[in-house]
Design a protein around this motif. Structure first.
Motif, PDB file in Angstrom:
ATOM      1  N   TRP A 102      72.351 -10.313   7.990  1.00  0.00           N
ATOM      2  CA  TRP A 102      71.161 -10.719   7.240  1.00  0.00           C
ATOM      3  C   TRP A 102      70.053  -9.690   7.393  1.00  0.00           C
ATOM      4  N   ASN A 103      69.849  -9.198   8.587  1.00  0.00           N
ATOM      5  CA  ASN A 103      68.833  -8.171   8.793  1.00  0.00           C
ATOM      6  C   ASN A 103      69.140  -6.924   7.976  1.00  0.00           C
ATOM      7  N   LYS A 104      70.410  -6.604   7.876  1.00  0.00           N
ATOM      8  CA  LYS A 104      70.802  -5.440   7.085  1.00  0.00           C
ATOM      9  C   LYS A 104      70.499  -5.669   5.602  1.00  0.00           C
ATOM     10  N   ILE A 105      70.749  -6.882   5.143  1.00  0.00           N
ATOM     11  CA  ILE A 105      70.480  -7.205   3.736  1.00  0.00           C
ATOM     12  C   ILE A 105      68.989  -7.116   3.456  1.00  0.00           C
ATOM     13  N   LEU A 106      68.195  -7.681   4.350  1.00  0.00           N
ATOM     14  CA  LEU A 106      66.739  -7.690   4.123  1.00  0.00           C
ATOM     15  C   LEU A 106      66.173  -6.287   4.233  1.00  0.00           C
ATOM     16  N   ARG A 107      66.710  -5.493   5.134  1.00  0.00           N
ATOM     17  CA  ARG A 107      66.249  -4.119   5.260  1.00  0.00           C
ATOM     18  C   ARG A 107      66.562  -3.332   3.998  1.00  0.00           C
ATOM     19  N   GLY A 108      67.709  -3.574   3.468  1.00  0.00           N
ATOM     20  CA  GLY A 108      68.114  -2.884   2.249  1.00  0.00           C
ATOM     21  C   GLY A 108      67.262  -3.297   1.061  1.00  0.00           C
ATOM     22  N   SER A 109      66.898  -4.565   0.980  1.00  0.00           N
ATOM     23  CA  SER A 109      66.073  -5.034  -0.130  1.00  0.00           C
ATOM     24  C   SER A 109      64.660  -4.489  -0.004  1.00  0.00           C
ATOM     25  N   LYS A 110      64.141  -4.283   1.193  1.00  0.00           N
ATOM     26  CA  LYS A 110      62.801  -3.724   1.371  1.00  0.00           C
ATOM     27  C   LYS A 110      62.760  -2.267   0.970  1.00  0.00           C
ATOM     28  N   GLU A 111      63.863  -1.555   1.273  1.00  0.00           N
ATOM     29  CA  GLU A 111      63.904  -0.137   0.925  1.00  0.00           C
ATOM     30  C   GLU A 111      63.928   0.047  -0.584  1.00  0.00           C
ATOM     31  N   HIS A 112      64.588  -0.896  -1.256  1.00  0.00           N
ATOM     32  CA  HIS A 112      64.665  -0.789  -2.710  1.00  0.00           C
ATOM     33  C   HIS A 112      63.361  -1.281  -3.331  1.00  0.00           C
TER      34      HIS A 112
END
Lengths: 457, 175
Positions: free
Chosen positions: B165-175
């Motif tokens: 989940w942290n990886k998903i949220l980190r990826g969405s913030k970068e985008h």
């Protein structure tokens, strides 16, 4: 048979019409009027009792007969498909841990086991927080403000932790005059200067979810707290008090001095008065002393040669002037004196002798700028010497002291003519009116001036 | 010639079957902003983690079962889908109601946020590690050991879910 069939058809038709009017249609749809009767609203309270959540619903129309009505929630539940509400008076509630808190649920209104209306809602969007409590107001004298603190049960909860609080306060006598302040923490500072002194205030608080993920409605108001603002004691800063007292006394002193010295000192400077010519003359010409034999009789100046100050010339010219003038007629006694004086250089001591030195020492002449006038003459002529008019070798002995202007001082007596130290005598017996007429035009002007002054006296 | 056709007949279909999961459609994640995860799922995961640590003393090694599934790039949705299903199997390992409810909340909440159309379900190859024994004649100590192992596995799985989940949220913030 046909009649029987027709009868049955009509009966069925009537049954269908009646059932339609009662609000139940075959297709399962309902009349709008019936639906409005069963409209309801709900709110949720999370972790109200440990880990249990509470969902409360009620019909909007208080006249609805809820005897046979049931409410059921389905969806977004853990481990079960649907849950049935409990009924308490006119409220429906359900207390459970099985809310998923993600996604929407559907609430059905059931009548006789059948759903008559339903409504979709999200449990986390209809959250009503619990009312704050333990509100306190503390007066801080050093800061001149009031510290308002209160407590909320949501600070210990896991889900609905972030709330927005509304603090409302008012003066007790002012109804409907509430002041509102929104804060996110449980502390608020009210400045003393923004409140009325020595007044009674009441204050209360309520909360609402912070609209980040959880949303909903305002909680109930907290219990009201009353507090009184302190009076203004009037105690001032000692330094300020001292300065204000000194300033007051200084102003008072200035006013008194201004009133006292107004006439004598201040007004003449601010509003100088125009000089009065009569008074000025009086100051210039003071009355002579009683024992002073002063006369402005022009005849007493027959023996003296009068010259204008602006026409001061050398001694030689003065001598020439004397030679031009015709000597007045003398008496026999005076003639004898003249003869006698021609022979002897010395004069009788009985004559009034005025020497420049003596004169200077005993000069009564004072400046016009002083309080006395130039008209004072310390002269006590007992006799006159005809030598006054002589222009012989001994030189003219003219004294122009009487013609001295205002520039003279007490200490010295400037002599316009550097004449030899000789003897100047005055002859009071000679009252030469004709002598006056025999003088030149400048002497006449001087005599005229003196005579006119004498006439004025 | 017969040998060539025989090879093609019996060689290619199994290859297709093996490659089919790779070609299957992925899951769409709806809660990429992280609100549902941060306010609901993470609370339950943390509570479960606390309960597990208080009751067990787990080793550091990861069970082989869980090693097969990882939160690879572009496959976060599938991993979460499989992990969510796997969590259901841990229900009733513990008798605590709150424990089970937290477990169900993480499982159902995750599935609620995923929009997957997988072609094959998630099945644990060795059910004996996660499912409690039904043999009443087993020793209590054996039962307890198995329970401990299950809880340890659950702890590791929960950590993996959290990491994914942290990886998903980190990826969405970068985008």
């Amino acid at each position: 048979m046909m009649i029987l069939g027709t009868t049955f058809g009509m009966v069925f038709y009537l049954l269908q019409a009646v059932s339609g009017e009662s609000g139940y249609a075959q297709n399962g749809e309902f009349e709008d009027a019936e639906l409005d009767d069963y409209s309801f609203s709900c709110y949720s309270q999370l972790e109200v009792d440990g880990t249990q959540h509470l969902l409360t619903c009620a019909f909007d129309d208080p006249d609805v007969n809820i005897t046979n009505l049931e409410l059921e929630i389905c969806g977004a539940l853990l481990n079960v498909k649907c849950l049935t509400f409990d009924k308490l008076h006119e409220m429906y509630f359900i207390k459970t841990k099985k809310f998923l808190l993600i996604g929407e649920s559907e609430i059905h209104v059931k009548l006789g086991g059948k759903s008559i209306t339903s409504k979709k809602l999200n449990i986390v969007k209809i959250v009503k927080p619990e009312a704050p409590f333990d509100i306190r107001v503390i007066y801080r004298e050093g800061a001149n403000d009031f510290l308002v603190t209160f407590n909320t049960s949501h600070s210990q909860k896991k889900y609905v932790k972030e709330l927005m609080h509304e603090v409302a306060y008012r003066q007790e006598k002012n109804e409907n005059d509430w002041m509102h302040v929104n804060i996110s923490s449980t502390k608020l500072t009210l400045l003393q200067r923004k409140l009325q002194p020595d007044a009674m205030y009441e204050i209360k608080v309520r909360s609402i979810p912070n609209a980040n993920y959880f949303q909903g409605f305002w909680s109930e108001w907290s219990p009201t707290f009353h507090f009184r603002t302190p009076e203004i004691t009037g105690r001032m800063d000692p330094v300020l008090l001292t300065i204000s007292i000194l300033s007051f006394f200084f102003v008072a002193l200035m006013v008194i001095l201004a009133c006292a010295l107004w006439k004598k000192r201040i007004k003449p400077i601010v509003w100088p008065s125009l000089p009065d010519h009569k008074k000025t003359l009086e100051q210039l010409c003071k009355k002579p002393k009683k024992n002073l034999n002063v006369s402005f009789n022009p005849e007493s100046f027959l023996d003296c040669q009068i010259h204008k100050v602006d026409g001061i010339q050398a001694r030689d010219e003065a001598e020439n002037f004397l030679q031009d003038t015709s000597p007045p007629q003398l008496d026999d006694t005076e003639k004898q004196r003249l003869r006698g004086s021609m022979q002897g250089p010395s004069w009788p001591s009985e004559h009034a002798v005025i020497t420049p030195k003596t004169f200077r020492g005993d000069s009564p002449f004072r400046s016009l700028a002083g309080s006395t006038s130039m008209c004072e003459v310390l002269v006590q002529p007992s006799s006159r010497s005809p030598d006054c008019r002589e222009g012989g070798k001994n030189g003219p002995h003219m004294y122009q002291g009487l013609l001295l202007g205002s520039g003279t001082t007490n200490s010295t007596m400037p002599t316009p003519f550097p004449f030899q130290p000789g003897i100047l005598t005055l002859n009071p017996a000679v009252r030469g009116q004709p002598g006056l007429t025999s003088l030149g035009s400048s002497q006449e002007e001087a005599y005229v001036t003196m005579s006119s002054f004498y006439q004025n006296q | 010639m017969f040998h060539v056709s025989f090879r093609y007949i019996f060689g290619i279909p199994p290859l297709i079957l093996v490659l089919l999961p790779v070609a299957s459609s992925d899951c769409d994640i709806e809660g990429k902003e992280g609100r549902e995860y941060q306010h609901i799922l993470m609370i339950s995961i943390n509570d479960l983690d606390t309960m597990i640590k208080n009751r067990t003393n787990c080793p550091n090694n990861e069970p082989k079962v869980l090693k097969k599934h990882a939160c690879d790039d572009n496959k976060e949705g599938i991993f979460l889908y499989r992990a969510a299903h796997k969590l259901k199997q841990f229900v009733k390992v513990n008798d605590s109601e709150d424990f089970n409810l937290h477990l169900l909340r993480v499982s159902q909440g995750t599935l609620q946020l995923l929009n997957c159309t997988p072609k094959e379900g998630i099945k644990l190859p060795s059910q004996g590690e996660v499912q409690p024994t039904k043999n009443l004649e087993d020793n209590k100590s054996v039962k307890e050991q198995r329970k401990q192992k299950s809880l340890c596995s659950l702890g590791i799985l929960l950590q993996k879910i959290k990491t994914c989940w942290n990886k998903i949220l980190r990826g969405s913030k970068e985008h």
